[in-house]
Design an enzyme around this catalytic site. Structure first.
Site, short mmCIF file in Angstrom:
data_model
loop_
_atom_site.label_atom_id
_atom_site.label_comp_id
_atom_site.label_asym_id
_atom_site.label_seq_id
_atom_site.Cartn_x
_atom_site.Cartn_y
_atom_site.Cartn_z
N ARG A 89 -57.47 -21.00 81.25
CA ARG A 89 -56.06 -20.93 81.64
C ARG A 89 -55.36 -19.76 80.95
O ARG A 89 -54.54 -19.07 81.55
CB ARG A 89 -55.36 -22.27 81.31
CG ARG A 89 -53.93 -22.33 81.83
CD ARG A 89 -53.36 -23.73 81.75
NE ARG A 89 -53.13 -24.15 80.37
CZ ARG A 89 -52.72 -25.37 80.01
NH1 ARG A 89 -52.50 -26.29 80.95
NH2 ARG A 89 -52.53 -25.67 78.75
N LYS A 138 -48.83 -20.08 81.74
CA LYS A 138 -48.29 -20.65 80.51
C LYS A 138 -47.79 -19.48 79.67
O LYS A 138 -48.52 -18.93 78.84
CB LYS A 138 -49.36 -21.47 79.79
CG LYS A 138 -48.80 -22.36 78.70
CD LYS A 138 -49.78 -23.43 78.33
CE LYS A 138 -49.39 -24.16 77.07
NZ LYS A 138 -48.14 -24.90 77.13
N GLU A 176 -41.61 -31.45 86.33
CA GLU A 176 -42.30 -31.87 85.10
C GLU A 176 -41.26 -32.17 84.02
O GLU A 176 -40.07 -31.96 84.23
CB GLU A 176 -43.30 -30.81 84.64
CG GLU A 176 -42.68 -29.47 84.32
CD GLU A 176 -43.73 -28.42 83.93
OE1 GLU A 176 -44.89 -28.77 83.69
OE2 GLU A 176 -43.34 -27.25 83.86
N1 PMP Z 1 -46.02 -28.56 81.29
C1 PMP Z 1 -45.59 -27.66 80.39
C2 PMP Z 1 -44.38 -26.85 80.72
C3 PMP Z 1 -46.26 -27.50 79.18
O1 PMP Z 1 -45.83 -26.62 78.29
C4 PMP Z 1 -47.40 -28.30 78.92
C5 PMP Z 1 -48.15 -28.12 77.63
N2 PMP Z 1 -47.40 -28.53 76.52
C6 PMP Z 1 -47.80 -29.24 79.86
C7 PMP Z 1 -47.11 -29.33 81.05
C8 PMP Z 1 -49.01 -30.10 79.63
O2 PMP Z 1 -50.17 -29.33 79.72
P1 PMP Z 1 -51.47 -29.62 78.85
O3 PMP Z 1 -51.89 -31.00 79.15
O4 PMP Z 1 -52.46 -28.61 79.31
O5 PMP Z 1 -51.07 -29.46 77.43
#
Ligand code: PMP
Length: 284
Positions: A51, A150, A183
């Site tokens: 990622r 990200k 989210e």
């Molecule tokens: N959405 C956002 C905006 C995030 O920053 C994150 C990670 N903190 C997530 C979702 C969750 O992703 P992951 O399970 O890969 O940590």
């Protein structure tokens, strides 16, 4: 004192300094990953690295290390800090440039790696569940910044988080430009209705979370159907269960959304099951 890996060297954390001309500082121009260590093993490391490099590719950022070199540096940092159960922050910025926006004047990405411990929410919230409020701050349009990237630019999420904190809530729900659930400020969203699990697809404006993917797999192994589809505010309010997933948050129940009590006001049985199975899997 903790050791931080910065551009090829392990240095004491108070010596880990970067230039004020770094575009990561000037513009939030860069990408990062938050990664867990469970039982001395870096959890879903390949997925996180993938990622990171994909995010970098999309924003035209060249990471000066190969995946293998970056993996080695990360492992070295975890070892140097004796982290058995902890959290890694892997950051790649655009690097030092001039005061203009032009990213191509930045010749060298800056890379740093922190290996530390994290407790995102107090234990009580995991037991009793959290309260969330809807944010009026709309999630970045997917054609402005792809939600899959990200990036270091978290102001959109931070503005939404401030709304939650102002309201005395633990977290916020962000909606996309069409009004569908995207989210939480740093976590993915799931609801349970009539025994099935629903979660918004990434095109609704969410990061394809690595914890999200693990939880979907666990649910499928438990013969629980997982449906990716657009979710509305109404769906949240009338859900039987509601939970969030994320690397730092892990799996956490939500028991109140905009003053509507979810289910019977306690983290529900499917949430608890997935949380338990998640840890069994992560620590195996
Ligand atoms: N959405 C956002 C905006 C995030 O920053 C994150 C990670 N903190 C997530 C979702 C969750 O992703 P992951 O399970 O890969 O940590």
């Amino acid at each position: 004192m903790a050791k931080v890996w910065l551009d090829g060297q392990l240095v004491d954390e108070d010596q880990a300094k970067i230039s004020i001309f770094d575009h990561g500082v000037l513009y939030g121009d860069g990408v990062f990953e938050g990664i867990r260590v469970y039982n001395g093993k870096i959890f879903k490391f390949a997925e996180h690295l993938r990622r990171l490099y994909e995010s970098a590719k999309v924003i035209r950022l060249k990471i000066k290390l190969t995946v293998e070199e970056l993996a080695k540096a990360t492992e070295e940092t975890v070892r140097a800090n004796n982290i058995d159960d902890g959290y890694i922050r892997l950051v790649v910025t655009r690097g030092v440039g001039d005061l203009g926006l032009n990213p191509f004047f930045c010749k060298n990405s800056t890379i740093f790696i922190i290996a530390d411990h994290i407790q995102l929410y107090p234990e009580k919230l995991y037991k009793e569940g959290m309260k969330v409020v809807s944010a009026s701050t709309v999630r970045n349009h997917p054609q402005s910044i792809p939600p899959q990237v990200k990036s270091l630019n978290y102001l959109n999420n931070i503005l939404a988080k401030i709304e939650a904190l102002d309201a005395g809530a633990d977290e916020t729900i962000m909606y996309n430009h069409q009004g569908y659930v995207a989210e939480a400020s740093g976590d993915n969203i799931f609801i349970v209705k009539d025994g099935d699990i629903y979660t918004p697809p990434p095109q609704s404006g969410s990061l394809p979370g690595i914890t999200r993917a693990v939880v979907i797999n666990i649910a499928m192994q438990e013969n629980i159907e997982v449906i990716e589809r657009e979710i509305t505010r109404y769906d949240l309010y009338t859900a039987d269960e509601f939970f969030l997933t994320g690397t730092a948050a892990e799996v956490i129940g939500v028991v109140e959304a905009d003053s509507r009590v979810i289910g019977d006001g306690k983290p529900g049985p499917i949430t608890e099951l997935l949380r338990k199975k998640f840890f069994e899997y992560a620590r195996s």
